[in-house]
Design an enzyme around this catalytic site. Structure first.
Site, PDB file in Angstrom:
ATOM      1  N   CYS A  42      94.062  42.592  38.835  1.00 57.97           N
ATOM      2  CA  CYS A  42      95.358  42.600  38.152  1.00 57.97           C
ATOM      3  C   CYS A  42      95.192  42.015  36.747  1.00 57.97           C
ATOM      4  O   CYS A  42      94.349  41.150  36.515  1.00 57.97           O
ATOM      5  CB  CYS A  42      96.373  41.770  38.944  1.00 57.97           C
ATOM      6  SG  CYS A  42      98.043  41.836  38.237  1.00 57.97           S
ATOM      7  N   ASP A  44      97.093  40.047  35.345  1.00 57.37           N
ATOM      8  CA  ASP A  44      97.673  38.697  35.324  1.00 57.37           C
ATOM      9  C   ASP A  44      96.707  37.666  34.720  1.00 57.37           C
ATOM     10  O   ASP A  44      95.550  37.557  35.147  1.00 57.37           O
ATOM     11  CB  ASP A  44      98.033  38.299  36.765  1.00 57.37           C
ATOM     12  CG  ASP A  44      98.947  37.079  36.816  1.00 57.37           C
ATOM     13  OD1 ASP A  44      98.565  36.020  36.278  1.00 57.37           O
ATOM     14  OD2 ASP A  44     100.042  37.187  37.393  1.00 57.37           O
ATOM     15  N   ARG A  46      96.450  34.662  35.061  1.00 64.24           N
ATOM     16  CA  ARG A  46      96.040  33.551  35.935  1.00 64.24           C
ATOM     17  C   ARG A  46      94.900  33.928  36.874  1.00 64.24           C
ATOM     18  O   ARG A  46      94.487  33.122  37.706  1.00 64.24           O
ATOM     19  CB  ARG A  46      97.252  33.067  36.742  1.00 64.24           C
ATOM     20  CG  ARG A  46      98.380  32.526  35.868  1.00 64.24           C
ATOM     21  CD  ARG A  46      99.670  32.406  36.654  1.00 64.24           C
ATOM     22  NE  ARG A  46     100.142  33.717  37.091  1.00 64.24           N
ATOM     23  CZ  ARG A  46     101.236  33.909  37.841  1.00 64.24           C
ATOM     24  NH1 ARG A  46     101.934  32.878  38.241  1.00 64.24           N
ATOM     25  NH2 ARG A  46     101.592  35.125  38.191  1.00 64.24           N
ATOM     26  N   HIS A  98      96.307  39.523  44.073  1.00 58.05           N
ATOM     27  CA  HIS A  98      96.619  38.093  44.158  1.00 58.05           C
ATOM     28  C   HIS A  98      98.022  37.905  44.725  1.00 58.05           C
ATOM     29  O   HIS A  98      98.919  38.699  44.466  1.00 58.05           O
ATOM     30  CB  HIS A  98      96.491  37.418  42.784  1.00 58.05           C
ATOM     31  CG  HIS A  98      97.480  37.921  41.770  1.00 58.05           C
ATOM     32  ND1 HIS A  98      98.618  37.218  41.433  1.00 58.05           N
ATOM     33  CD2 HIS A  98      97.524  39.053  41.053  1.00 58.05           C
ATOM     34  CE1 HIS A  98      99.296  37.910  40.522  1.00 58.05           C
ATOM     35  NE2 HIS A  98      98.655  39.030  40.278  1.00 58.05           N
ATOM     36  N   CYS A 101     101.994  38.454  43.200  1.00 56.77           N
ATOM     37  CA  CYS A 101     101.816  39.422  42.107  1.00 56.77           C
ATOM     38  C   CYS A 101     103.166  39.971  41.617  1.00 56.77           C
ATOM     39  O   CYS A 101     103.937  40.548  42.386  1.00 56.77           O
ATOM     40  CB  CYS A 101     100.925  40.570  42.570  1.00 56.77           C
ATOM     41  SG  CYS A 101     100.600  41.789  41.276  1.00 56.77           S
TER      42      CYS A 101
HETATM   43 CO    CO Z   1      99.519  40.741  39.536  1.00 56.38          CO
END
Ligand code: CO
Length: 210
Positions: A42, A44, A46, A98, A101
């Site tokens: 992803c 993302d 993080r 994750h 999400c």
């Molecule tokens: Co995500």
């Protein structure tokens, strides 16, 4: 200093530190890369693949998009996959989602997000396939995290449906496919699904003339 300039000064410090520890570091990597892993994760911020796996430059080939999707019409993903499998000959392809999400969460709502609706549609399809299992869970968080796991599994199976993977399996019995989910709250990756090379797939997706 403007905030973004910090990135450039940090970069200078990083490069100097690398050289100090290992003078050949960059000259070694400049000519060749031979990563053993392709990571599909992803976007993302993080979930930084190399940091959470303790890997160095040169070790993982990376593709990231919203909610770590393997969409069979996505030229970007397919180009990365083909290069990783056919040229770099990676031994493992990892789809890593994750918990928590936002992409999967958005797909579970009835809200329109504009152009991103078209991307989220692929996740809504996964939800529709597994609606009963997801809806049997009581809390919203559990339903979200269940769909996140099922989505990762579905994307691994999508990899096995591609002619790229099927051809590689036939010719060289690699790569192995892995579905993992990373926990934002504890930093731990949970393996949830695996397809070793040549795992039988649903026959309708099998190409016989590769
Ligand atoms: Co995500």
């Amino acid at each position: 200093m403007k905030p973004y300039e910090k990135l450039l000064s940090e970069n200078k410090a990083w490069a100097a530190e690398r050289i100090a520890h290992d003078p050949e570091f960059f000259s070694r990597l400049a000519n060749v890369q031979s990563p053993e892993y392709l990571w599909i994760g992803c976007s993302d911020s993080r979930v930084p693949p190399d940091q959470i796996t303790g890997t160095n430059p040169g070790e993982i080939f990376i593709h990231r998009n919203i909610a770590n999707m393997v969409v069979h019409t996505d030229l970007n993903m397919l180009s990365v996959l083909q290069y990783a499998v056919e040229v770099l000959k990676v031994k493992h392809v990892i789809v890593c989602g994750h918990y928590g999400c936002g992409g999967v969460k958005a797909a579970m709502t009835h809200q329109s997000f504009g152009i991103i609706n078209k991307w989220l549609r692929n996740i809504k399809d996964v939800y529709r396939f597994h609606q009963e299992e997801v809806n049997s869970l009581k809390s919203e968080e559990d339903r979200l995290n269940k769909l996140i796991e099922l989505n990762v599994k579905e994307q691994v199976m999508n990899l096995a449906k591609t002619s790229i993977i099927q051809k590689a399996w036939k010719e060289s019995h690699i790569p192995h496919l892995h579905g993992w989910v990373y926990g934002l709250d504890d930093g731990v990756i949970k393996p949830i699904f695996e397809m070793t090379a040549n795992t039988p797939i649903d026959p309708i997706y099998q190409f016989d003339n590769l």
